[in-house]
Design an enzyme around this catalytic site. Structure first.
Site, mmCIF file in Angstrom:
data_model
loop_
_atom_site.group_PDB
_atom_site.id
_atom_site.type_symbol
_atom_site.label_atom_id
_atom_site.label_comp_id
_atom_site.label_asym_id
_atom_site.label_seq_id
_atom_site.Cartn_x
_atom_site.Cartn_y
_atom_site.Cartn_z
ATOM 1 C CD GLU A 166 -53.628 -13.217 27.167
ATOM 2 O OE1 GLU A 166 -53.494 -12.506 26.167
ATOM 3 O OE2 GLU A 166 -54.637 -13.195 27.905
ATOM 4 C CG LEU A 167 -46.517 -15.687 33.741
ATOM 5 C CD1 LEU A 167 -47.205 -15.291 35.045
ATOM 6 C CD2 LEU A 167 -45.584 -16.865 33.950
#
EC number: 3.2.1.52
Lengths: 512, 512
Positions: free
Chosen positions: A304-305
């Site tokens: 989830e960057l």
């Protein structure tokens, strides 16, 4: 004697007596039709093994006594089964792929035997035996239905995890150890400890104490170094590997409370890949933690960057200087770097599936943990040469309260694989902690985790029969948990549901 | 030194340090401004008392060590407070009206002292001391803010109960003992064990084993005789009286599974008052149980009789023969009989308030437990010469999930009494078990029971300030519970609510 060997006979499930919640279902067994008994005070427990296995087994037998013989009140009775002999042939470390097999034989009378290659197999065998034993309140005897039993058992997958999240809410050690006890009852063998995240940083570091001093929720919601050791040792003594997750580069807001300089100037949502200090600090932390988290595997997150966090002058300049053409490539650069750091201190890394979705630079020795729903992802990871752990968002996310145990039971990690299914190490249940703290942790985990546990342990010939064939055993297993103080919710309904009305732990369907 | 004695000073609450969840609030105290420390390994614990108090206190001190010093990781440090001397002057039985007072003094350095008349007062003092101690993760020391402390404390009411219902769902001994531990932390001193009811009969009888053999939910959902003893002794060792409730004449459907002859032919909802065997069996059961339930008080129920159950030829004939003119009188006859049976075996009876609503034959020595909402009922019971316990349906019924801790905190049992308020023995929280089993028991009980606990322990000058003044301390007390593995729900919201989102146990209000 009735003989049922799973790979040969399809009608194997019937002879498991209703009162014996054998869960997860063993690989193969034969059972008889005799009710025998055994007296906890007369039962002779002997161990054949060399140290340290001998000492470990003696401790396990003490736990077995407490778990199998839960009622005070038994008086000295004739005990047809008068001895239990446990033998272990090897001293092995608790690591991925350790031998967990065991053979348990319980005769109508005489000596019961449990033999295993490792203590970890023997631990499983003791849990199985404790599930076969029931207390007769009228006679005051501990009984065992269906003797003689002969069980040969080993897991389908070597990695069977529960993810616990101590960042969204702090989970004290007393809660984690109680949970480990319950995991062992279902033969779940990995505590995936998602110990830090954006919300809080309760993990101590001897080199960088400032992270938890400033990043914890409060002065008291932290672990001591000795407590990390305690959890690891507690798990090891019960066959539960503790695999910590130190999630980078995103999910790190809590790091910024002590080290804002590790982040881009304008964004505190992800560590800065252009900053050499980031890799230095990660290396120092991992080196420090590697001395307490002794498992060969360390989880490095990578999920989830938000890449826009890196859209700044410094990072863009860095990309140009290193020939990195996209933020996806920059992410790949980061993953490659941190996996390398782990490798350099002797650890294998696990990373979430973004590592193969958004990059193709993830080293092949990294384990990829699949969480996205894309049905081709697991195959993609394997084809790329990775070992993989399958924990799909939705079906195996325990924070999804609408997902029933039946839904979870129906998931077969290998269902659609064409190539190299042996690279699927296993899977597990993911107890994300947004609405879970010590008040509702066990209630949210159980009994649904048990459905996953059986999927990962038992042969597909059993689990492919689906939840209807498993329900009675699961209800009995839930009673087994409740009797031992494990707060499992009802079998049926949504996750975390309260019991719908008065009734027995065994008869929920009848009473709703 | 700041001095705050409650009856003299109104601004007493401020100096309790934020990190010290003193709950329930003590009667009076003085505190200073010094942070001192104490080392669990160096702390000398000494006891001045004669046996058996001496042995009991030594066990209590072992528990205190585990409860106060929960973190491994402390190293040997200088320990300004180097000793704790506990003295008890009397050997007393744990019964209603036992002296529960204590005086605790913790200096800046030197010897801390705890003196009490009975061990039960000393137990309370140790819980108070454990709430004052906190762990400093940076220094590795156990600290104590606000020294010197001088606390003089005793309860407002002698009877502070939690009702637990093991009939609607079975509650194993391991669950009850864990609950007793948590009760003691809040100075709740009575486990009102509603052990049998219509749904199941898990209580063993040596004289009549058939009741639980046939009346339990299942073969495994029963207690052994030794387990009853275990619960009673476990409570006694922690200052918690165990008062069993054997509810008659209604709420007895489970009795009919083994003894249908004790009921009217056409109705199994209430024991038959015209049948002499009913009183004989009740007498035999109470006699048997009196040997394990050693409290002077036994609860006999008497609630929610459906009188139409008695509208049959036999009962009507019986009424005519005995000059009983109404079903209300027949009920009074029954209550008088069973209270007399209890008295004859040396027990005082408690009965629910129907005993005075629907009858005027209840012996004055019976304790009346008020549960109906009628505001005049408590006064009526007292005026009739009864001691009374106040547990109003709605405000103090823990199964009412819409009732918040604030609602519970606002209830003052003595608010509207004009006469003989000293006859109010206390009250408590009633955890009826229709939707409560081991999975959600603690979550449903806590933290709301703590609100009731403070109402019943602390001076009205504190509790009359209302929940807003208590919230911070309650949140700290909830953290105290969670850190010790007690599954308390959040402070705020409905009963049994899950945490609404990520956050500290201390900062719920900020994060919602």
């Amino acid at each position: 004697m009735l003989t049922f060997v799973l790979y040969a006979v399809s009608t194997f499930a019937e002879p498991i007596p209703a009162g014996s919640p054998l869960w997860p279902h063993p690989l193969s067994y034969t059972a008889g039709t005799t009710r025998t008994s055994l007296d906890p005070n007369l039962l002779s427990l002997t161990v054949t093994a060399v140290e340290p296995a001998r000492g470990l087994l003696n401790s396990a037998l003490e736990r077995f006594r407490r778990q199998a013989f839960i009622h005070e009140g038994s008086e000295m009775k004739a005990s047809p089964v008068h001895s239990l002999e446990v033998s272990v042939s090897e001293n092995s470390e608790l690591q991925l792929h350790v031998d967990e097999s065991y053979v348990l034989h319980v005769p109508v009378s005489g000596v019961a035997t449990l033999s295993a290659t490792t203590v970890f197999g023997a631990y499983h065998g003791l849990h199985t035996l404790s599930q076969l034993i029931s207390f007769n309140f009228t006679s005051g005897c501990y009984e065992l239905e269906g003797a003689p039993w002969h069980i040969e058992d080993r897991p389908l997958y070597p990695h069977r995890e529960l993810l616990v999240d101590s960042s969204r809410h702090f989970e004290p050690v007393v809660v984690l150890t109680h949970l480990i006890d319950s995991m062992a009852m279902a033969k779940i063998n990995v505590l995936h400890w998602h110990i830090i995240d954006s919300q809080s940083f309760p993990a101590p570091s001897r080199i960088h104490p400032e992270f938890s001093e400033k990043g914890a929720f409060s002065a008291g919601e932290r672990y001591t170094w000795q407590e990390l050791q305690e959890v690891v040792e507690y798990g090891r003594a019960r066959g539960v590997r503790v695999v910590p997750e130190f999630d980078v580069p995103a999910h790190t807001d809590s790091w910024a409370k002590s080290h804002p300089e590790l982040f881009p100037m304008s964004c505190k949502a992800a560590l800065d890949p252009a900053n050499d200090m980031v890799y230095e600090v990660i290396g120092e932390l991992l080196q420090d933690w590697s001395e307490v988290f002794t498992d060969d595997v360390v989880h490095l997150g990578t999920d989830e960057l938000i890449e826009s966090c890196w859209n700044n002058t410094l990072d863009v300049t860095f990309m140009a200087a290193h020939g990195i053409e996209s933020f996806g490539d920059l992410f790949g650069y980061f993953v490659e770097k941190v996996v390398g750091i782990a490798n350099n201190i002797g650890k294998r890394a696990t990373v979430w599936d973004e590592s193969i979705i958004r990059s193709n630079r993830t080293p092949a020795n990294a384990v990829v943990q699949i969480w996205h729903g894309d049905p081709g992802l697991l195959q993609k990871a394997i084809t790329a040469g990775h070992d993989a752990v399958y924990t799909p968002d939705g079906p195996w996310y325990l924070d999804g309260l609408g997902v029933t145990w039946e839904d979870m039971y129906k998931i077969d990690p290998a269902a659609n694989l064409k190539e190299a299914p042996g690279r699927v190490l296993g899977g597990g249940g993911e107890m994300w902690g947004e609405t879970v703290d010590p008040s509702d942790l066990e209630l949210t985990v159980w009994p649904r985790l048990a459905a996953i546990a059986e999927r990962l342990w038992s042969p597909v010939s059993v689990t492919s029969q689906g939840p209807d064939a498993a329900r009675d055993r699961l209800e009995a297993f839930r009673c087994f948990l409740l009797q031992r103080g494990v707060g499992s919710g009802p079998v049926g309904g949504r996750g975390r549901d309260a019991p719908p009305g008065p009734g027995s732990c065994l008869q929920l369907d009848l009473l709703v």
